[in-house]
Enzyme design. Structure first.
Site, PDB file in Angstrom:
ATOM      1  N   GLU A  33       0.830  -1.215   0.000  1.00 60.87           N
ATOM      2  CA  GLU A  33       0.000   0.000   0.000  1.00 60.87           C
ATOM      3  C   GLU A  33       0.862   1.262   0.000  1.00 60.87           C
ATOM      4  O   GLU A  33       0.477   2.278  -0.596  1.00 60.87           O
ATOM      5  CB  GLU A  33      -0.943  -0.008   1.207  1.00 60.87           C
ATOM      6  N   HIS A  39       1.906   2.099  -3.468  1.00 62.95           N
ATOM      7  CA  HIS A  39       0.845   2.775  -4.227  1.00 62.95           C
ATOM      8  C   HIS A  39       0.880   4.293  -4.056  1.00 62.95           C
ATOM      9  O   HIS A  39       0.305   5.015  -4.887  1.00 62.95           O
ATOM     10  CB  HIS A  39      -0.523   2.276  -3.768  1.00 62.95           C
ATOM     11  N   GLU A  59      -0.895  -1.771  -9.919  1.00 63.20           N
ATOM     12  CA  GLU A  59      -0.781  -2.949  -9.067  1.00 63.20           C
ATOM     13  C   GLU A  59       0.509  -3.730  -9.293  1.00 63.20           C
ATOM     14  O   GLU A  59       1.112  -4.237  -8.344  1.00 63.20           O
ATOM     15  CB  GLU A  59      -1.990  -3.864  -9.285  1.00 63.20           C
TER      16      GLU A  59
END
Length: 687
Positions: free
Chosen positions: A228, A231, A250
């Site tokens: 995360e 990201h 992703e």
């Protein structure tokens, strides 16, 4: 805008004077929802948003497309006993009375950075938090007050800052927000969501409990948090132009997740974990799914199709600065990689970067290479199931394939296969049985390899005499490839078994786990039904399992603490021991009885978690009604945690006594497992 799915919530949205995309005000009035927590949490009241991929439009009016980035001003009106969180720091907290005179808190947040609608987020909760500051970035982890007090999120807090700094350094781009909140929810549909500045996780993805000792929990937390955080750059700072290039978000976040996790947990074996947990499962899935990594927009109709892009294939395959706060497609990435290639002389490619990469991202499936040692010819074709091929099926895809290889243990220069078939004179071998070739060293390429019988025989001979001559990941790949080739009709099962003869000398648990998954299905009944196979399999496997079994059994008996940082023991030792006991290895049955007896004599004793499920099962299986009654008593113990309840429920079904199974069935036991699915009752048909 009224969100009809949330009771007691009213939303309104104001457009700015220019009518720009979504740079409005989102008000959430009386923002309290209810989530019924599991029994040990009691009733929780909270709201947490999830906008990805196309749910922002349900909360406020917007052009809900990833390329239509905007800034957001968010204000939340909520009960004074709750705290409101959003992407940016709160800049004002005030009070207001409604028409009934009730007092409400108004939390106003700073204007967001330019970002996509699916990244807007808010949480309203009565959680507590712990915090630290890393390079000016205030990091807070929010969770239930009890969890914060008990230190369950301390590990996640301790690794978040260092991973942030690691990513900043390796990417050479600073994190642009002044704060980062990570929120642990008792219930959340995804493992984690990367909302910019307000990441949301399942509790299990952030919490390290005392009962998690000797599990792989720390590694899992490190991987999820690192993903995360990746990201924040790949997805938030630079976003794919549209969902058909979701892999830009992703795939890159998944790659950096393993780099970040091993940075904070250096004892993790990055290459082995990556290939065992990512590449190998995806190779199996990708051979059965007819979808390319990148699809054209007109092939994806509606959000239902969008959700299909969030699968294992997408999550696993200098441009940051140019596309910061903007959007990119895969061609933009290829352009920037090409610029790097053109600026140096060391790496020479057989074709432009775009042409090479389009062969991988714009075609479904992946190749299998077939090597003929006599001629040195390498041929490629799409890997498909020959057992189920229809006459109308077409498998004509070709790829531009980098081939890493070694000969007789020495690494050779990288070469390329850019046609359907090509002869490599340097791959022709002599008549010596010690002259062998290995392709795709350490699984560096996304393809399988099918060797001719001559090379397979030489590799099998090498494994039996000197297995370490082949790197561990390559041994894993070699055996996994041959089992996949057997399953899909390329080679007979005898070929696969030839490569397993050496296993008595194999000391890597992640390789053993792959072998056992191929030879023994999770549902043992299917093997038991074939009475001719079981005794042969028992004799063949036990002879080869004994060395690695005795190695780990020694730790379990004498020094289990030494396995605390052994990730693969935490992941795979249970499977190894369960198989040994199932195959009737007497030492395994004795060990289970010993540990179960220690627990029965002293209920405060903890059976090592690494093998608790197996020990409980076979402790009951080889015991009498006394062992069964003790397991039943502990199952009904008020202090037992849900995971232990599942283990004990499973153990109760392991008894060999029909009358105990009848007794169990008569209670009409039916419980919900931790995943919320019903564990089937143990009815008389099982006797």
């Amino acid at each position: 805008v009224c969100h009809r799915d949330l009771p007691h919530v009213r939303c309104s949205s104001l457009w700015d004077s220019t009518g720009a995309v979504c740079s409005g005000v989102v008000q959430v009035v009386h923002a309290l929802g209810r989530i019924a927590g599991v029994k040990r949490y009691g009733l929780l009241m909270l709201i947490a948003s999830q906008m990805e991929p196309t749910y922002a439009r349900r909360v406020y009016p917007c052009f809900d497309e990833p390329a239509m980035k905007a800034t957001f001003n968010i204000r939340i009106i909520h009960d004074p006993s709750y705290v409101a969180l959003s992407n940016m720091p709160a800049i004002d907290v005030s009070e207001v009375k409604d028409e009934n005179g009730s007092l409400w808190t108004v939390t106003t947040f700073n204007t967001s950075l330019k970002m996509s609608t699916y990244l807007t987020a808010f949480v309203i909760c009565d959680f507590d938090y712990v915090s630290r500051t890393e390079r000016g970035n205030e990091i807070r982890i929010w969770a239930r007050k009890e969890a914060i007090k008990n230190g369950y999120v301390d590990y996640a807090l301790n690794i978040t800052g260092p991973i942030f700094s690691f990513l900043e350094d390796i990417l050479n781009v600073s994190y642009p927000l002044p704060k980062t909140d990570l929120v642990a929810l008792p219930d959340f549909g995804a493992g984690g969501m990367e909302n910019w500045g307000l990441m949301i996780f399942q509790e299990a993805a952030l919490m390290n409990l005392p009962s998690d000792e000797f599990t792989s929990k720390k590694a899992i937390i490190a991987l999820i948090v690192s993903h995360e955080l990746g990201h924040q750059w790949f997805g938030n700072l630079v976003t794919m132009n549209w969902w058909n290039d979701l892999w830009l978000n992703e795939g890159l976040a998944s790659y950096f997740e393993y780099l970040g996790a091993t940075f904070v947990e250096p004892k993790l074996s990055l290459d082995k974990i990556f290939y065992a947990h990512v590449v190998q499962p995806v190779l199996r899935e990708d051979s059965e799914i007819a979808r390319s990594l990148s699809e054209s927009e007109d092939k994806i109709k509606g959000s239902f199709s969008l959700m299909s892009l969030f699968d294992n294939i997408t999550y696993s395959k200098s441009y940051l600065k140019e596309f910061s706060f903007s959007n990119a497609n895969q061609d933009d990435l290829w352009t920037h990689i090409q610029m790097v290639v053109d600026a140096q002389d060391e790496v020479q490619l057989p074709a432009p970067v775009k042409q090479i990469m389009d062969s991988w991202t714009c075609q479904n499936g992946f190749p299998v290479l077939t090597l003929n040692l006599t001629t040195g010819t390498v041929r490629q074709e799409q890997f498909f199931n020959k057992n189920n091929r229809k006459s109308t099926d077409s498998y004509n895809n070709t790829w531009i394939i980098p081939i890493s290889w070694m000969r007789n243990g020495s690494s050779q220069p990288l070469t390329w296969l850019d046609t359907s078939s090509k002869m490599f004179p340097e791959m022709q071998v002599s008549e010596s049985e010690y002259d062998w070739i290995l392709l795709n060293v350490n699984l560096s390429g996304y393809y399988r390899v099918n060797y001719d019988q001559l090379n397979l025989k030489r590799l099998a001979h090498l494994l039996e005499n000197d297995p370490k001559a082949i790197p561990a990941v390559s041994r894993f790949q070699l055996i996994d490839d041959v089992f996949a080739l057997t399953e899909f009709g390329y080679v007979p099962i005898e070929t696969a078994l030839e490569l397993t003869k050496y296993l008595a000398r194999e000391d890597e648990l992640f390789i053993w786990n792959m072998v056992l998954l191929n030879l023994i299905p999770d549902n043992f009944e299917s093997t038991l039904k074939n009475h001719e196979v079981y005794p042969l399999l028992k004799k063949y496997l036990l002879k080869r399992m004994l060395p690695i079994y005795h190695y780990y059994a020694g730790f379990i008996r004498q020094n289990v603490d030494a396995l605390e940082d052994d990730f693969f023991a935490q992941m795979y030792l249970e499977k190894l021991m369960a198989t040994a006991c199932w195959l009737g290895l007497q030492d395994c049955l004795d060990l289970s009885s010993e540990l179960f007896a220690k627990w029965r004599d002293n209920p405060e004793y903890k059976i090592p978690f690494l093998v608790r499920r197996t020990v409980c099962c076979y402790g009951v299986a080889v015991g009498t009604d006394k062992e069964w009654n003790f397991a039943w008593e502990m199952y009904n113990h008020t202090d037992s945690i849900e995971e232990d309840e599942d283990i004990l429920l499973y153990a109760l079904s392991c008894t060999k006594e029909p009358w105990l199974l009848h007794r169990f069935a008569s209670t009409e036991v039916c419980v919900l497992s931790t995943t919320g699915k019903v564990l089937k009752s143990f009815v008389r048909e099982q006797v």
